[in-house]
Design an enzyme around this catalytic site. Structure first.
Site, PDB file in Angstrom:
ATOM      1  N   GLY A 165      -8.151  -8.863  -0.606  1.00 21.56           N
ATOM      2  CA  GLY A 165      -8.875  -8.466  -1.814  1.00 21.56           C
ATOM      3  C   GLY A 165      -8.855  -9.527  -2.892  1.00 21.56           C
ATOM      4  O   GLY A 165      -8.353 -10.646  -2.694  1.00 21.56           O
TER       5      GLY A 165
ATOM      6  N   ASP B 280      -4.195  -5.626   5.587  1.00 19.24           N
ATOM      7  CA  ASP B 280      -5.480  -5.181   5.052  1.00 19.24           C
ATOM      8  C   ASP B 280      -6.179  -4.350   6.122  1.00 19.24           C
ATOM      9  O   ASP B 280      -5.874  -4.468   7.310  1.00 19.24           O
ATOM     10  CB  ASP B 280      -6.342  -6.394   4.680  1.00 19.24           C
ATOM     11  N   ILE B 281      -7.133  -3.556   5.684  1.00 20.31           N
ATOM     12  CA  ILE B 281      -7.879  -2.724   6.637  1.00 20.31           C
ATOM     13  C   ILE B 281      -8.914  -3.575   7.375  1.00 20.31           C
ATOM     14  O   ILE B 281      -9.370  -3.222   8.453  1.00 20.31           O
ATOM     15  CB  ILE B 281      -8.510  -1.514   5.906  1.00 20.31           C
TER      16      ILE B 281
ATOM     17  N   ASP C  88      -4.628   0.509   8.074  1.00 22.39           N
ATOM     18  CA  ASP C  88      -5.042   1.377   6.978  1.00 22.39           C
ATOM     19  C   ASP C  88      -3.760   1.770   6.239  1.00 22.39           C
ATOM     20  O   ASP C  88      -2.876   2.400   6.843  1.00 22.39           O
ATOM     21  CB  ASP C  88      -5.748   2.602   7.591  1.00 22.39           C
TER      22      ASP C  88
ATOM     23  N   TYR D 192     -10.943   6.509 -10.418  1.00 24.38           N
ATOM     24  CA  TYR D 192     -10.076   5.333 -10.375  1.00 24.38           C
ATOM     25  C   TYR D 192      -9.013   5.425 -11.476  1.00 24.38           C
ATOM     26  O   TYR D 192      -7.818   5.227 -11.230  1.00 24.38           O
ATOM     27  CB  TYR D 192     -10.950   4.087 -10.556  1.00 24.38           C
TER      28      TYR D 192
HETATM   29  N1  SER Z   1     -11.652  -4.379 -12.810  1.00 21.24           N
HETATM   30  C1  SER Z   1     -11.442  -2.983 -12.648  1.00 21.24           C
HETATM   31  C2  SER Z   1     -12.717  -2.243 -12.601  1.00 21.24           C
HETATM   32  O1  SER Z   1     -13.644  -2.624 -13.292  1.00 21.24           O
HETATM   33  C3  SER Z   1     -10.607  -2.450 -13.763  1.00 21.24           C
HETATM   34  O2  SER Z   1      -9.307  -2.357 -13.321  1.00 21.24           O
HETATM   35  O3  SER Z   1     -12.811  -1.286 -11.903  1.00 21.24           O
END
Ligand code: SER
Length: 317
Positions: free
Chosen positions: A17, A40-41, A55, A144
């Protein structure tokens, strides 16, 4: 560690990532390429380091990896970001929460140190938006953000209840040129560089007056390393530390980048504007500065210059 004793290895989840791909390089430089393991997946095209395709929501799989490689620290970076999370909230909850719970359970069982990133997404529309305090209202309106607040509380709980040495920072938007980001709201500040260089045009999905806290990746990587190296007694916050570097308007970034390249921008906000509007503009990170000596290095001008120069080189290859 005593002399001659074998070093326990370091596991980086989400190693392909945006953060993981750069952090693994830094940790390999610091602790030796043999001592880092990526997970990583998705299989990377190539890996200089030991790599496991898994996973991270698979507890038994994760446990086997920790045992097989004699892991002593986990940098747990697996996560769906804000915009992707809004498209699939159930998946965001599942991936973000169950993988963190597994990591913390393994840390408790095997006395592992853990780094886990929280985010400015832990804040929400009811949070004070200027100079956002360390301890404040946390009512995010994205899944999130919900997983970040819940994750922070879980980390703090595992520290208090089981003594797990888990450390965390609330990252602002991260800007980097090595690995393209995926699915974040702050990612307009990365996309603008790619599109300016490749197309001479960028359609920006937030308004030009949108101010968000941001940080250049080298600062972010250094923050992780310094936090993890700090003496245990210096870490006074076990939810997550506010962390800040630069805050700017989308338009400020356009103008700064125009010092290097001529391009056009149209501002056409979409659903991500609402997410951006729910996050702070500036962050008070005095606790991190006081407790473990945090200091950022890159301002808007230095970040833009370095980002532009490196991306031009990369895209020419
Ligand atoms: N960069 C992230 C986002 O925009 C924030 O933690 O989701």
């Amino acid at each position: 560690m005593k002399r001659g004793e074998k070093m326990q290895k370091i596991l980086i989840t989400g190693s392909n990532g945006q953060i993981g791909s750069e952090l693994i390089e830094e940790l390999a430089k610091k602790y030796g390429a043999k001592n880092v393991v990526g997970l990583d997946i998705v299989e990377p095209k190539e890996s200089k380091y030991e790599f496991v395709k898994l996973d991270a929501t698979d507890f038994e799989g994760l446990k086997k990896v920790v045992e097989k490689y004699d892991i002593g620290q986990i940098y747990h970076l697996v996560s769906l970001l804000s915009a992707t999370g809004e498209k699939n909230p159930d998946l965001a909850w599942h991936v973000n929460m169950s993988s963190l719970k597994h990591v913390l359970d393994l840390a408790k069982e095997k006395q592992l140190m853990v780094f886990w990133p929280s985010s400015i997404a832990a804040f929400g529309p009811t949070t004070p938006r200027e100079n956002t305090p360390q301890r404040t209202i946390l009512e995010p309106n994205t899944m999130y953000g919900v997983t970040k607040v819940s994750g922070e509380l879980l980390c703090n709980y595992y520290f208090i209840k089981y003594g797990v040495d888990v450390r965390s920072v609330r990252f602002p938007g991260l800007i980097s040129w090595k690995t393209p980001p995926g699915g974040g709201t702050t990612d307009y500040a990365v996309a603008i560089f790619y599109e300016a260089i490749e197309k001479g045009y960028y359609k920006c999905f937030v308004r030009e007056d949108t101010v968000l806290p941001m940080m250049y990746m080298p600062d972010a990587i250094r923050a992780i390393v310094e936090l993890m190296q700090a003496k245990k007694e210096k870490i006074k916050i076990r939810t997550s530390y506010n962390l800040a570097a630069i805050s700017f308007k989308a338009k400020d970034l356009e103008l700064e980048l125009k010092k290097y390249i001529d391009f056009k921008v149209d501002y056409e906000p979409d659903y991500r504007q609402k997410i951006a509007d729910s996050w702070p503009k500036t962050i008070d990170d005095s606790a991190a500065r006081k407790d473990w000596g945090w200091a950022h290095k890159y301002d808007l001008a230095a970040m833009t210059k370095d980002m532009y120069q490196n991306l031009v080189k990369k895209l020419k290859k």
